[in-house]
Design an enzyme around this catalytic site. Structure first.
Site, mmCIF file in Angstrom:
data_model
loop_
_atom_site.group_PDB
_atom_site.id
_atom_site.type_symbol
_atom_site.label_atom_id
_atom_site.label_comp_id
_atom_site.label_asym_id
_atom_site.label_seq_id
_atom_site.Cartn_x
_atom_site.Cartn_y
_atom_site.Cartn_z
ATOM 1 N N ARG A 15 53.980 80.284 34.523
ATOM 2 C CA ARG A 15 52.556 80.579 34.703
ATOM 3 C C ARG A 15 52.149 80.646 36.171
ATOM 4 N NH1 ARG A 15 49.566 79.504 29.836
ATOM 5 N NH2 ARG A 15 47.670 79.441 31.105
ATOM 6 N N TRP A 43 49.494 79.917 40.694
ATOM 7 C CA TRP A 43 49.607 81.332 41.049
ATOM 8 C C TRP A 43 48.328 81.668 41.788
ATOM 9 C CZ3 TRP A 43 47.253 86.064 40.546
ATOM 10 C CH2 TRP A 43 48.040 87.186 40.762
ATOM 11 N N ASN A 63 42.766 75.788 36.229
ATOM 12 C CA ASN A 63 43.235 77.144 35.939
ATOM 13 C C ASN A 63 42.022 77.965 35.547
ATOM 14 O OD1 ASN A 63 44.747 79.426 35.300
ATOM 15 N ND2 ASN A 63 45.062 78.754 33.180
ATOM 16 N N GLY A 64 41.879 79.138 36.142
ATOM 17 C CA GLY A 64 40.736 79.995 35.848
ATOM 18 C C GLY A 64 40.173 80.548 37.137
ATOM 19 N N GLU A 103 58.640 101.281 29.908
ATOM 20 C CA GLU A 103 59.063 99.881 29.962
ATOM 21 C C GLU A 103 60.239 99.695 30.908
ATOM 22 O OE1 GLU A 103 59.273 95.760 29.084
ATOM 23 O OE2 GLU A 103 57.686 97.261 29.125
ATOM 24 N N LYS A 150 60.181 97.259 34.189
ATOM 25 C CA LYS A 150 61.142 96.181 34.427
ATOM 26 C C LYS A 150 61.806 96.330 35.789
ATOM 27 C CE LYS A 150 60.463 93.700 31.099
ATOM 28 N NZ LYS A 150 59.091 94.120 31.359
ATOM 29 N N GLU A 157 59.330 95.433 38.582
ATOM 30 C CA GLU A 157 59.014 93.999 38.553
ATOM 31 C C GLU A 157 60.107 93.169 39.219
ATOM 32 O OE1 GLU A 157 56.410 92.957 34.600
ATOM 33 O OE2 GLU A 157 58.499 93.492 34.285
ATOM 34 N N LYS A 171 53.419 84.916 34.365
ATOM 35 C CA LYS A 171 53.204 85.228 32.953
ATOM 36 C C LYS A 171 51.861 84.652 32.515
ATOM 37 C CE LYS A 171 56.618 85.600 29.247
ATOM 38 N NZ LYS A 171 57.300 86.764 29.796
#
Length: 595
Positions: free
Chosen positions: A27, A77, A103-104, A479, A483, A486, A590
């Site tokens: 995360r 993050w 978080n937020g 996709e 990938k 990324e 993620k």
């Protein structure tokens, strides 16, 4: 984005927090920190911009009073403020009495910072989250009770939050949530709060989810205040995952593990759904009826899965399909007879959840396709389908994509059967085709692991890649390009093969790598000849004549799903050759819970 864990445990909290934070690194991994109560009721405040291993070192080097069973932790993050130790969570108030992990996103942070500064607060960072600790500090001076202070402080906040608040001296922990996921759990080990059950599944598999506006004290029998007086009763939920499911289990990285898990994951999904697909029960058991058009909403990999599912519906049912990127859905117009399919791996994707509040949905029935049946998306939907991929730790999605495609295709085949768009025998044949996919994915994995590595040396110096396909192969080209970019940080774009002459052909020169996802469309041969004539380096993946032949079925309604595996292996292997961390690509995390 960002992960939170808090606990009140019998044994020292730091062991639980470090384990949980390691499970939450998907995360966010820009920085990590903890606030831990000591035996003298002080707080050890430890933060680092390194990974969780560096936090372990800080904890081992702690020379103060022994650490007890109370603490909060956070892995970040960055959305506001540079990546620095000062900007890492938890954040403290002026007197270092209040420590907050958040978080937020606080939308009115600038206004609150100005107000707090004028009233004498010392704001140390540009991070929006820091204002929360000062707001609670203000409220605490009035109410002298942490629970009430958290409630009062949050009334001034606009935005989203999942927070854990630790008070020095009392050791009390209060958590709260609004538009960002948070759960609490009780076990023999103690009381926990976390952004994701994966963080604490070693110690409990039963949990309760905070609703928007809820405030909870983290203690056995602690106060839980619901935001709405008529809120539904609290429901205890269970998780079928086990701690070892989120461990490497001998693999060098999570992406390798999750690529290899795809055949088994596909088999599990089909076994769970198989008996109810062709009969239409998978559809009708969810209370779904007839529909005249389908709107699909998603982001990133989930959107690519949605494109595949949309092709299934068009091809088999001749039903109009619209696919909309969630962040752009606000301007869409709902249509008569519409069914909306919202896809999110985590079920917490902020753009998807925001799209659900827009006019794009209207009053249309909403189906959620997610890997988290307890998520915010699942709770807002009229019907839920779990893609059942199990925990996925690598940031770049692999097995969740495959499981979304299979589960989504199964649901739509069932829906077309239930509504008379296809007959029961055709649905049975399609279900049999689905049942053969795990074996085909396993074969594709064997081929990819043999054929891809020898290609990497000649590709490692290439600055950019083009992916092309036609028809049912196009979502897989999208996709594959996603990938690659990324993981390798190289430019990668996908195009319909027929678009080459309308611009992209200008990019192709001697040695330009062009990945062709071959779904058996004979027209691809002419496009490939155009590329070869200009010196492009062709790499074909798919059906019989491909360089990487994964024996994909040209007639499959869902297209060349087997090509997914070599595309993933290509991205991972090239990234590793370039020295990149394939589990934690730069700038990405993620579960994108902020817009």
């Amino acid at each position: 984005m960002c992960g939170i864990i808090a606990c009140r445990t019998i044994q020292p909290a730091v062991e639980y927090l470090c384990t949980g934070l390691r499970r939450l690194e998907y995360r966010g991994y820009d920085s990590v920190g903890v606030a831990l109560q000591t035996a003298t009721a002080e707080v050890a405040h430890l933060r680092t911009v390194e990974r969780i291993g560096a936090l372990d070192e800080l904890v081992r080097g702690w020379s103060g009073a022994p650490l007890n069973g109370v603490g909060i932790g956070h892995t970040r993050w960055a959305t506001h403020g540079l990546v620095s130790e000062e900007n890492a969570h938890p954040h403290a108030d002026c007197n270092r009495r209040i420590f907050v992990a958040h978080n937020g996103i606080i939308l009115n942070a600038d206004q609150l910072r100005d107000e707090l500064t004028r009233s004498g607060h010392r704001i140390a960072t540009a991070v929006d989250s820091e204002v929360l600790s000062h707001l609670i500090e203000d409220a605490l001076s009035e109410h002298r009770d942490l629970f009430k202070a958290v409630q009062t402080g949050l009334t001034r906040v606009q935005g989203t939050w999942a927070i854990a608040v630790l008070e020095r001296g009392t050791g009390r922990i209060v958590v709260a949530s609004n538009g960002s996921p948070l759960l609490v759990a009780h076990s023999a080990h103690g009381v926990f709060a976390a952004s994701d059950i994966a963080a604490i599944v070693d110690w409990t598999d039963e949990f309760q989810v905070l609703g928007d506006g809820d405030v909870v004290e983290l203690v056995d029998g602690g106060q839980w205040v619901r935001a709405e007086a008529d809120s539904v009763p609290l429901i205890s939920r269970r998780c079928s995952w086990q701690g070892r499911d989120a461990d490497l289990n001998g693999y060098s990285d999570f992406m390798a593990k999750e690529i290899n898990e795809q055949p088994a994951a596909a088999c599990r999904v089909i076994d769970d759904l198989g008996t109810s697909i062709d009969s239409g029960e998978l559809w009708t058991d969810r209370g779904l009826g007839t529909f005249d058009r389908l709107k699909i909403i998603g982001c990133g990999t989930s959107m690519n899965a949605g494109l595949v599912i949309g092709n299934v519906v068009r091809r088999l049912g001749r039903i109009p399909v619209t696919c909309t990127i969630a962040s752009e859905a606000a301007d869409d117009i709902p249509e008569t007879g519409q069914l909306t399919l919202a896809i999110s791996q985590s079920g917490e994707t902020a753009d998807v959840l925001q799209a659900l509040t827009s006019d794009a949905i209207g009053g249309a029935p909403l189906v959620a396709l997610t890997n988290n049946q307890h998520s915010s998306l699942a709770r807002r939907a009229d019907a839920v389908l779990n893609c059942d991929a199990g925990p996925e730790i690598g940031v770049a999605a692999t097995k969740t994509f495959v499981c979304q495609v299979i589960a989504g295709a199964a649901l739509m085949i069932s829906g077309l059967s239930a509504t008379g768009r296809i007959d029961r025998s055709a649905a049975a044949r399609l279900t049999d085709d689905l049942r053969r996919l795990p074996e085909k994915l396993a074969a594709a994995l064997n081929v990819a692991q043999c054929r891809v590595p020898p290609l990497i040396e000649e590709l490692s110096d290439c600055a950019g890649f083009i992916f092309i396909a036609k028809g049912s192969g196009l979502p897989y080209a999208a996709e594959g390009a996603l990938k690659l970019k990324e993981l390798t940080y190289r430019w990668a774009e996908h195009y319909p093969a027929g678009e080459l002459k309308h611009g992209p052909l200008a990019l192709i020169g001697a040695g330009t790598p062009v990945v062709v996802v071959d779904n058996g469309d004979t027209r691809l041969r002419a496009n490939m000849a155009e590329i070869a004539a200009r010196g492009g380096q062709l790499l074909t993946i798919g059906s019989a004549d491909s360089a990487i032949d994964v024996a994909s079925d040209p007639s499959a309604a869902w297209g060349p799903l087997e090509a997914t595996v070599p595309l993933q292996v290509l991205a991972r292997t090239l990234a590793l050759s370039l020295g990149h961390d394939v589990d934690k690509p730069r700038n990405l995390a993620k579960s994108v819970t902020v817009q």
